[in-house]
Design a protein around this motif. Structure first.
Motif, PDB file in Angstrom:
ATOM      1  N   ALA A  50       0.835  -1.196   0.000  1.00  0.00           N
ATOM      2  CA  ALA A  50       0.000   0.000   0.000  1.00  0.00           C
ATOM      3  C   ALA A  50       0.872   1.249   0.000  1.00  0.00           C
ATOM      4  CB  ALA A  50      -0.933  -0.006   1.208  1.00  0.00           C
ATOM      5  N   ALA A  51       1.932   1.231   0.798  1.00  0.00           N
ATOM      6  CA  ALA A  51       2.880   2.353   0.813  1.00  0.00           C
ATOM      7  C   ALA A  51       3.603   2.467  -0.525  1.00  0.00           C
ATOM      8  CB  ALA A  51       3.880   2.166   1.948  1.00  0.00           C
ATOM      9  N   PHE A  52       3.886   1.324  -1.148  1.00  0.00           N
ATOM     10  CA  PHE A  52       4.554   1.343  -2.451  1.00  0.00           C
ATOM     11  C   PHE A  52       3.672   2.005  -3.511  1.00  0.00           C
ATOM     12  CE2 PHE A  52       5.259  -1.057  -6.509  1.00  0.00           C
ATOM     13  CZ  PHE A  52       6.480  -0.491  -6.844  1.00  0.00           C
ATOM     14  N   ALA A  76       2.357   0.312 -10.067  1.00  0.00           N
ATOM     15  CA  ALA A  76       2.389  -0.206  -8.701  1.00  0.00           C
ATOM     16  C   ALA A  76       1.223  -1.145  -8.438  1.00  0.00           C
ATOM     17  CB  ALA A  76       2.367   0.953  -7.711  1.00  0.00           C
ATOM     18  N   VAL A  77       0.066  -0.838  -8.986  1.00  0.00           N
ATOM     19  CA  VAL A  77      -1.109  -1.690  -8.789  1.00  0.00           C
ATOM     20  C   VAL A  77      -0.868  -3.081  -9.382  1.00  0.00           C
ATOM     21  CG1 VAL A  77      -3.503  -2.028  -9.535  1.00  0.00           C
ATOM     22  CG2 VAL A  77      -2.784   0.173  -8.594  1.00  0.00           C
ATOM     23  N   VAL A  78      -0.314  -3.133 -10.576  1.00  0.00           N
ATOM     24  CA  VAL A  78      -0.051  -4.421 -11.218  1.00  0.00           C
ATOM     25  C   VAL A  78       1.032  -5.190 -10.465  1.00  0.00           C
ATOM     26  CG1 VAL A  78       0.817  -5.519 -13.319  1.00  0.00           C
ATOM     27  CG2 VAL A  78      -0.850  -3.686 -13.482  1.00  0.00           C
ATOM     28  N   VAL A  79       2.081  -4.505 -10.035  1.00  0.00           N
ATOM     29  CA  VAL A  79       3.136  -5.176  -9.269  1.00  0.00           C
ATOM     30  C   VAL A  79       2.572  -5.761  -7.975  1.00  0.00           C
ATOM     31  CG1 VAL A  79       5.260  -4.823  -7.953  1.00  0.00           C
ATOM     32  CG2 VAL A  79       5.039  -3.842 -10.224  1.00  0.00           C
ATOM     33  N   ARG A  88      -4.305 -10.684  -1.455  1.00  0.00           N
ATOM     34  CA  ARG A  88      -3.489  -9.687  -0.764  1.00  0.00           C
ATOM     35  C   ARG A  88      -3.213  -8.480  -1.643  1.00  0.00           C
ATOM     36  NH1 ARG A  88       1.557 -12.917   1.321  1.00  0.00           N
ATOM     37  NH2 ARG A  88       1.534 -13.450  -0.896  1.00  0.00           N
ATOM     38  N   GLY A  89      -3.134  -8.682  -2.962  1.00  0.00           N
ATOM     39  CA  GLY A  89      -2.989  -7.544  -3.857  1.00  0.00           C
ATOM     40  C   GLY A  89      -4.202  -6.630  -3.784  1.00  0.00           C
ATOM     41  N   PHE A  90      -5.390  -7.245  -3.777  1.00  0.00           N
ATOM     42  CA  PHE A  90      -6.624  -6.452  -3.628  1.00  0.00           C
ATOM     43  C   PHE A  90      -6.598  -5.679  -2.315  1.00  0.00           C
ATOM     44  CE2 PHE A  90     -10.840  -5.933  -1.870  1.00  0.00           C
ATOM     45  CZ  PHE A  90     -11.567  -5.401  -2.933  1.00  0.00           C
ATOM     46  N   LEU A  91      -6.234  -6.350  -1.224  1.00  0.00           N
ATOM     47  CA  LEU A  91      -6.248  -5.695   0.090  1.00  0.00           C
ATOM     48  C   LEU A  91      -5.233  -4.558   0.160  1.00  0.00           C
ATOM     49  CD1 LEU A  91      -6.573  -8.814   2.434  1.00  0.00           C
ATOM     50  CD2 LEU A  91      -8.346  -7.137   1.862  1.00  0.00           C
ATOM     51  N   ALA A  92      -4.059  -4.745  -0.441  1.00  0.00           N
ATOM     52  CA  ALA A  92      -3.039  -3.696  -0.407  1.00  0.00           C
ATOM     53  C   ALA A  92      -3.526  -2.435  -1.113  1.00  0.00           C
ATOM     54  CB  ALA A  92      -1.752  -4.203  -1.043  1.00  0.00           C
ATOM     55  N   VAL A  93      -4.092  -2.598  -2.304  1.00  0.00           N
ATOM     56  CA  VAL A  93      -4.547  -1.422  -3.057  1.00  0.00           C
ATOM     57  C   VAL A  93      -5.798  -0.834  -2.422  1.00  0.00           C
ATOM     58  CG1 VAL A  93      -5.183  -0.564  -5.331  1.00  0.00           C
ATOM     59  CG2 VAL A  93      -3.508  -2.399  -5.127  1.00  0.00           C
ATOM     60  N   ALA A 131      -8.319  -4.430 -10.328  1.00  0.00           N
ATOM     61  CA  ALA A 131      -7.262  -4.689 -11.310  1.00  0.00           C
ATOM     62  C   ALA A 131      -6.122  -5.471 -10.666  1.00  0.00           C
ATOM     63  CB  ALA A 131      -6.744  -3.366 -11.878  1.00  0.00           C
ATOM     64  N   ALA A 132      -5.773  -5.134  -9.435  1.00  0.00           N
ATOM     65  CA  ALA A 132      -4.725  -5.880  -8.733  1.00  0.00           C
ATOM     66  C   ALA A 132      -5.138  -7.329  -8.516  1.00  0.00           C
ATOM     67  CB  ALA A 132      -4.416  -5.209  -7.397  1.00  0.00           C
TER      68      ALA A 132
END
Length: 225
Positions: A50-52, A76-79, A88-93, A131-132
């Motif tokens: 999320a910080a990234f 950053a969203v794709v990474v 976890r990608g969904f949760l981070a974004v 998208a993540a």
């Protein structure tokens, strides 16, 4: 009574017994990560990415005439999705969005708060967590293939998330906030396509580098040749 002893010239033959075969020592499997440890790791990774995303959003943007600048957010969203996986990608974004909507200036051009929902970029922003997730799910399939195919398939996973989720939602946001038709909104959105292709190429390369250095970042995945 007489005793019989072997003469000095007699040869005494000794038969060697075979040494007992060594029993192989079986080492126990390494202990599985404790649920609490796994949860704390997931929380740390979600917060880190999320910080990234926020850091990439704050890189100086390239302004466009539509009011939606070109930024590194989509990269950053794709990474985040490719490295962390779908959930976890969904949760981070999503965490990134919640922090920004709460008023912290982590969006492009150092903006934040609910006011961004009235901007032409609203469709892109709201689409980012999904998208993540799509990139993460497709990226998981790509990482199960032979090494030679992983980079192009990760690029394809990122592009699919961009052009199936981010851009359609962005077009809807442009139509709603700028009052334009579909053709006009698609023409505005097309400005971002070349940059997204380049960003997805970079995202695939970064993902492979991260997973090569930290192969256990993705749950259930160990280092492979």
């Amino acid at each position: 009574m007489s005793s019989t002893f072997p003469d000095d010239d007699d040869t005494v033959t000794t038969t060697a017994r075979p040494a007992p075969s060594a029993t192989p020592v079986l080492l126990p499997d390494p202990p599985a990560p404790r649920p609490g440890h796994r949860t704390s790791t997931d929380v740390a990774l979600v917060a880190t990415f999320a910080a990234f995303v926020a850091a990439c959003a704050l890189v100086p943007a390239i302004p466009t005439g539509s009011g939606v600048p070109i930024t590194l957010q989509t990269f950053a969203v794709v990474v985040a999705g490719l490295v962390l996986g779908a959930r976890r990608g969904f949760l981070a974004v999503a965490l990134y969005l919640v922090v920004g909507l709460a008023g912290v200036p982590v969006f492009a051009e150092m903006t934040g708060g609910l006011g961004v929902l009235g901007k032409p970029s609203v469709g892109y922003l709201l689409a980012f967590p999904f998208a993540a997730a799509v990139a993460g799910w497709l990226g998981g399939l790509a990482l199960r293939t032979r090494p030679v195919w992983r980079f192009p398939l990760l690029v394809a996973a990122g592009l699919a998330s961009s052009f199936l989720v981010t851009h359609p939602a962005g077009v809807l946001g442009l139509m709603a906030r700028l009052g334009v038709g579909v053709r006009e909104a698609v023409a505005i959105d097309a400005v971002y396509w070349p940059g997204d292709v380049v960003k997805n190429l970079l995202a695939a390369g970064v993902t492979l580098a991260v997973l090569r250095a930290f192969p256990d970042v993705r749950p259930g995945r160990r280092s492979r040749p």
